[in-house]
Enzyme design. Structure first.
Site, PDB file in Angstrom:
ATOM      1  N   SER A 156      -0.253  -6.080  15.747  1.00 38.33           N
ATOM      2  CA  SER A 156      -0.726  -6.009  14.166  1.00 38.33           C
ATOM      3  C   SER A 156      -1.259  -7.306  13.831  1.00 38.33           C
ATOM      4  O   SER A 156      -0.679  -8.305  14.211  1.00 38.33           O
ATOM      5  CB  SER A 156       0.532  -5.529  13.558  1.00 38.33           C
ATOM      6  N   TYR A 159       9.876  -6.030  10.348  1.00 40.00           N
ATOM      7  CA  TYR A 159       8.611  -5.221  11.529  1.00 40.00           C
ATOM      8  C   TYR A 159       7.815  -6.186  12.106  1.00 40.00           C
ATOM      9  O   TYR A 159       7.535  -6.032  13.105  1.00 40.00           O
ATOM     10  CB  TYR A 159       7.976  -4.367  10.434  1.00 40.00           C
ATOM     11  N   LYS A 166       6.801  -7.025  16.303  1.00 41.92           N
ATOM     12  CA  LYS A 166       5.426  -7.409  16.878  1.00 41.92           C
ATOM     13  C   LYS A 166       5.308  -8.707  17.675  1.00 41.92           C
ATOM     14  O   LYS A 166       5.014  -8.964  18.677  1.00 41.92           O
ATOM     15  CB  LYS A 166       4.423  -7.070  15.975  1.00 41.92           C
TER      16      LYS A 166
HETATM   17  P1  NAD Z   1       3.084   6.493  13.373  1.00 42.76           P
HETATM   18  O1  NAD Z   1       4.483   6.506  12.875  1.00 42.76           O
HETATM   19  O2  NAD Z   1       2.247   7.600  12.862  1.00 42.76           O
HETATM   20  O3  NAD Z   1       3.152   6.707  14.999  1.00 42.76           O
HETATM   21  C1  NAD Z   1       4.306   6.152  15.800  1.00 42.76           C
HETATM   22  C2  NAD Z   1       4.957   7.531  16.696  1.00 42.76           C
HETATM   23  O4  NAD Z   1       5.816   7.036  17.384  1.00 42.76           O
HETATM   24  C3  NAD Z   1       5.397   8.329  15.824  1.00 42.76           C
HETATM   25  O5  NAD Z   1       4.906   9.816  16.059  1.00 42.76           O
HETATM   26  C4  NAD Z   1       6.840   8.545  16.104  1.00 42.76           C
HETATM   27  O6  NAD Z   1       7.532   9.775  15.792  1.00 42.76           O
HETATM   28  C5  NAD Z   1       6.920   7.947  17.328  1.00 42.76           C
HETATM   29  N1  NAD Z   1       8.041   7.119  17.544  1.00 42.76           N
HETATM   30  C6  NAD Z   1       8.992   6.187  16.880  1.00 42.76           C
HETATM   31  N2  NAD Z   1       9.861   5.732  17.553  1.00 42.76           N
HETATM   32  C7  NAD Z   1       9.999   6.515  18.723  1.00 42.76           C
HETATM   33  C8  NAD Z   1      10.923   6.327  19.947  1.00 42.76           C
HETATM   34  N3  NAD Z   1      11.854   5.540  19.752  1.00 42.76           N
HETATM   35  N4  NAD Z   1      10.590   7.058  20.965  1.00 42.76           N
HETATM   36  C9  NAD Z   1       9.428   7.866  20.789  1.00 42.76           C
HETATM   37  N5  NAD Z   1       8.742   8.001  20.040  1.00 42.76           N
HETATM   38  C10 NAD Z   1       8.929   7.193  18.880  1.00 42.76           C
HETATM   39  O7  NAD Z   1       2.407   5.081  13.391  1.00 42.76           O
HETATM   40  P2  NAD Z   1       0.932   4.720  13.401  1.00 42.76           P
HETATM   41  O8  NAD Z   1       0.424   4.253  12.368  1.00 42.76           O
HETATM   42  O9  NAD Z   1       0.417   5.764  14.349  1.00 42.76           O
HETATM   43  O10 NAD Z   1       1.256   3.159  14.326  1.00 42.76           O
HETATM   44  C11 NAD Z   1       1.251   3.314  15.785  1.00 42.76           C
HETATM   45  C12 NAD Z   1       1.572   1.927  16.334  1.00 42.76           C
HETATM   46  O11 NAD Z   1       0.448   1.050  15.719  1.00 42.76           O
HETATM   47  C13 NAD Z   1       2.909   1.510  15.738  1.00 42.76           C
HETATM   48  O12 NAD Z   1       3.410   0.513  16.974  1.00 42.76           O
HETATM   49  C14 NAD Z   1       2.636   0.515  14.705  1.00 42.76           C
HETATM   50  O13 NAD Z   1       3.371  -0.577  14.544  1.00 42.76           O
HETATM   51  C15 NAD Z   1       1.208  -0.017  15.096  1.00 42.76           C
HETATM   52  N6  NAD Z   1       0.345  -0.364  13.948  1.00 42.76           N
HETATM   53  C16 NAD Z   1       0.180   0.237  12.821  1.00 42.76           C
HETATM   54  C17 NAD Z   1      -0.571  -0.034  11.655  1.00 42.76           C
HETATM   55  C18 NAD Z   1      -1.081   0.859  10.619  1.00 42.76           C
HETATM   56  O14 NAD Z   1      -1.245   0.489   9.390  1.00 42.76           O
HETATM   57  N7  NAD Z   1      -0.776   2.341  10.726  1.00 42.76           N
HETATM   58  C19 NAD Z   1      -1.034  -1.224  11.731  1.00 42.76           C
HETATM   59  C20 NAD Z   1      -1.060  -2.418  12.799  1.00 42.76           C
HETATM   60  C21 NAD Z   1      -0.223  -1.709  13.998  1.00 42.76           C
HETATM   61  C1  WQD Z   2      -3.653  -2.825   1.161  1.00 44.08           C
HETATM   62  C2  WQD Z   2      -4.043  -3.498  -0.265  1.00 44.08           C
HETATM   63  C3  WQD Z   2      -1.809  -3.998  -1.626  1.00 44.08           C
HETATM   64  C4  WQD Z   2      -0.562  -0.161  -2.215  1.00 44.08           C
HETATM   65  C5  WQD Z   2       0.190  -3.018   5.770  1.00 44.08           C
HETATM   66  C6  WQD Z   2       1.034  -3.909   6.543  1.00 44.08           C
HETATM   67  C7  WQD Z   2       0.375  -4.361   7.849  1.00 44.08           C
HETATM   68  C8  WQD Z   2       0.037  -3.368   8.703  1.00 44.08           C
HETATM   69  C9  WQD Z   2      -1.071  -2.386   7.624  1.00 44.08           C
HETATM   70  C10 WQD Z   2       1.358  -2.599  10.252  1.00 44.08           C
HETATM   71  C11 WQD Z   2      -3.044  -4.700  -0.770  1.00 44.08           C
HETATM   72  C12 WQD Z   2      -3.078  -3.001  -2.108  1.00 44.08           C
HETATM   73  C13 WQD Z   2      -1.602  -1.021  -1.837  1.00 44.08           C
HETATM   74  C14 WQD Z   2      -0.753   0.523  -3.689  1.00 44.08           C
HETATM   75  C15 WQD Z   2      -2.189  -1.432  -4.174  1.00 44.08           C
HETATM   76  N1  WQD Z   2       0.722  -2.518   9.087  1.00 44.08           N
HETATM   77  N2  WQD Z   2      -1.929  -1.698  -2.832  1.00 44.08           N
HETATM   78  N3  WQD Z   2      -1.465  -0.491  -4.435  1.00 44.08           N
HETATM   79  O1  WQD Z   2      -0.188  -4.591   3.181  1.00 44.08           O
HETATM   80  O2  WQD Z   2      -2.564  -4.896   3.787  1.00 44.08           O
HETATM   81  O3  WQD Z   2      -0.760  -4.149   5.500  1.00 44.08           O
HETATM   82  O4  WQD Z   2      -0.387  -2.240   6.468  1.00 44.08           O
HETATM   83  O5  WQD Z   2       1.097  -3.372  11.079  1.00 44.08           O
HETATM   84  O6  WQD Z   2       1.533  -4.927   8.715  1.00 44.08           O
HETATM   85  O7  WQD Z   2       1.865  -4.778   5.869  1.00 44.08           O
HETATM   86  O8  WQD Z   2      -1.857  -2.616   3.442  1.00 44.08           O
HETATM   87  O9  WQD Z   2      -2.424  -0.423   2.381  1.00 44.08           O
HETATM   88  O10 WQD Z   2       0.107  -1.424   1.950  1.00 44.08           O
HETATM   89  O11 WQD Z   2      -2.216  -2.625   1.081  1.00 44.08           O
HETATM   90  O12 WQD Z   2      -2.949  -2.159  -4.918  1.00 44.08           O
HETATM   91  O13 WQD Z   2      -0.258   1.472  -4.208  1.00 44.08           O
HETATM   92  O14 WQD Z   2      -3.694  -2.670  -1.401  1.00 44.08           O
HETATM   93  O15 WQD Z   2      -1.542  -4.741  -2.254  1.00 44.08           O
HETATM   94  O16 WQD Z   2      -3.686  -5.585  -1.274  1.00 44.08           O
HETATM   95  P1  WQD Z   2      -1.197  -3.976   3.918  1.00 44.08           P
HETATM   96  P2  WQD Z   2      -1.542  -1.694   2.351  1.00 44.08           P
END
Ligand code: NAD
Ligand code: WQD
Length: 338
Positions: A124, A148, A152
């Site tokens: 991330s 979190y 990572k």
């Molecule tokens: P998500 O929660 O939709 O998907 C994760 C999946 O993993 C879920 O279906 C959950 O049921 C499963 N899971 C969780 N713990 C588990 C375990 N111990 N064993 C088996 N399955 C398990 O999340 P996502 O948004 O699809 O994110 C996927 C990956 O990408 C995550 O590692 C997340 O940290 C990373 N990521 C997400 C974002 C984002 O904003 N969505 C941003 C950066 C990184």
């Molecule tokens: C985006 C912008 C808020 C909600 C997060 C995690 C990051 C990554 C992606 C996993 C910001 C603003 C939001 C609301 C708002 N995930 N906002 N009103 O914080 O950039 O990233 O998700 O790895 O680690 O921190 O994403 O979508 O929460 O916010 O004004 O109700 O929207 O302040 O500027 P963020 P976000």
């Protein structure tokens, strides 16, 4: 290739499964459904045109993970499974460290033991911490502001160390920026439980009438309109980045490769709101409130390494992201059925 997709029932995993199958890979999913509903599976099968092999168990269970690898031979793993809510990780840090680290340990041990050395890991942009200059490059130092984020940073380090122990390892650390949007069919998408923390699903729920108005967290940032800027990337572009990384791992000499997956463009909160209004065809109520603790003014990628090394680039615009998010939300106002 036969590819194991951990967390393949989740938001990004499900979109990636569809693209992997379309590219001809034999896909096996493991997911414990802690943050996904089993009803995603028939929808994936409808999109892929065939049955999907899904194993419902917790990856932190070393015995079950080991027996899956004993039964099936995998050429590669895409590892999405884990907990991902930043705020929740502050409340229950041990759950986050345990789930995210133990699942990775169990997986990597089983991979090593069974001779599977190709791994794509969901990292991330949060690993750039709060003081990183934009655009963010992969060679910046890593840090974090939440448990979190630290999981990572730690898993990246674990994987770098493991890679040193065997020359066969080929590991991709993919640093996603802000994934949004949904499959163009509107049948799969992000289904957060409870009130969404993230901007795009929050706006979508305002548009569909589930939430009353958007609260914009701060309009006094040093940005053109005062609201914070992020690098929103369409989940389909992100999924395509995983396929490109998997392919590249087959031809690189580098044991560990780190790639940003982002568009390289910052979009402000108000710009996202207005793009969504255009997608859903009406004005959406909002109010400006104070900054959210821990937020930074601007976060966007320098995606040039992925572009040159993977031959991949994000092509979908913020308008595409909003249109697809809206199609999914409108068709599934309550998310996936139980
Ligand atoms: P998500 O929660 O939709 O998907 C994760 C999946 O993993 C879920 O279906 C959950 O049921 C499963 N899971 C969780 N713990 C588990 C375990 N111990 N064993 C088996 N399955 C398990 O999340 P996502 O948004 O699809 O994110 C996927 C990956 O990408 C995550 O590692 C997340 O940290 C990373 N990521 C997400 C974002 C984002 O904003 N969505 C941003 C950066 C990184
Ligand atoms: C985006 C912008 C808020 C909600 C997060 C995690 C990051 C990554 C992606 C996993 C910001 C603003 C939001 C609301 C708002 N995930 N906002 N009103 O914080 O950039 O990233 O998700 O790895 O680690 O921190 O994403 O979508 O929460 O916010 O004004 O109700 O929207 O302040 O500027 P963020 P976000």
């Amino acid at each position: 290739m036969r590819v194991l997709v951990t967390g393949g029932a989740g938001y990004i995993g499900s979109h990636t499964v569809v693209q992997l199958v379309a590219a001809g890979h034999d896909v096996v999913v493991v997911d414990n459904f802690s943050n996904a509903k089993p009803t995603v599976v028939p929808r994936l099968e409808a999109l892929t045109g065939g049955p999907l092999e899904v194993h419902a168990f917790d990856l932190t269970d070393r015995d079950k993970t080991e027996s899956l690898f004993s039964e099936r031979q995998f050429d590669a793993v895409v590892h999405f499974a884990g907990l991902k809510a930043v705020g929740e990780s502050v409340e229950i840090p041990l759950e986050y460290y345990q789930t995210n680290l133990d699942s990775t340990f169990a997986l990597v041990r089983a991979m090593q033991r069974h001779g599977c050395f190709r791994l794509v890991f969901s990292s991330s942009a949060t690993v750039y911490g709060e003081h990183a200059p934009v655009p963010m490059r992969e060679d910046l130092p890593t840090s974090a502001t939440s448990p979190y984020g630290w999981t990572k940073v730690m898993i990246e380090q674990v994987l770098r160390d493991v890679a040193k122990t065997d020359e066969r390892w080929r590991i991709a650390l993919l640093r996603y920026f802000n994934p949004v949007g949904a499959h163009a069919s509107g049948t799969i998408g992000e289904d957060p439980s409870g009130i969404p923390n993230n901007l795009m699903p929050f706006i979508a729920q305002v548009a569909v009438g589930k939430l009353d108005k958007l609260r914009v967290f701060g309009n006094d940032y040093d940005t053109p309109d005062g609201t914070a800027m992020r690098d929103y990337i369409h989940v389909e572009d992100l999924a395509a980045g995983h396929l490109a990384a998997l392919t590249r791992l087959g031809s690189t000499d580098e044991r560990v490769s780190t790639w940003n997956l982002g568009t390289g463009q910052g979009t402000s909160v108000l710009e996202v709101l207005h793009a969504f209004e255009a997608a859903c065809g009406r004005e959406l109520p909002y109010e400006i409130v104070g900054r959210r603790a821990g937020d930074i003014a601007a976060s966007y990628a320098d995606p040039s390494r992925a572009q040159s090394e993977l031959g991949w680039r994000a092509t979908r615009t913020i308008e595409d992201m909003c249109a697809d998010q809206w199609r999914w939300q409108e068709a599934n106002p309550l998310g996936y059925p139980d």
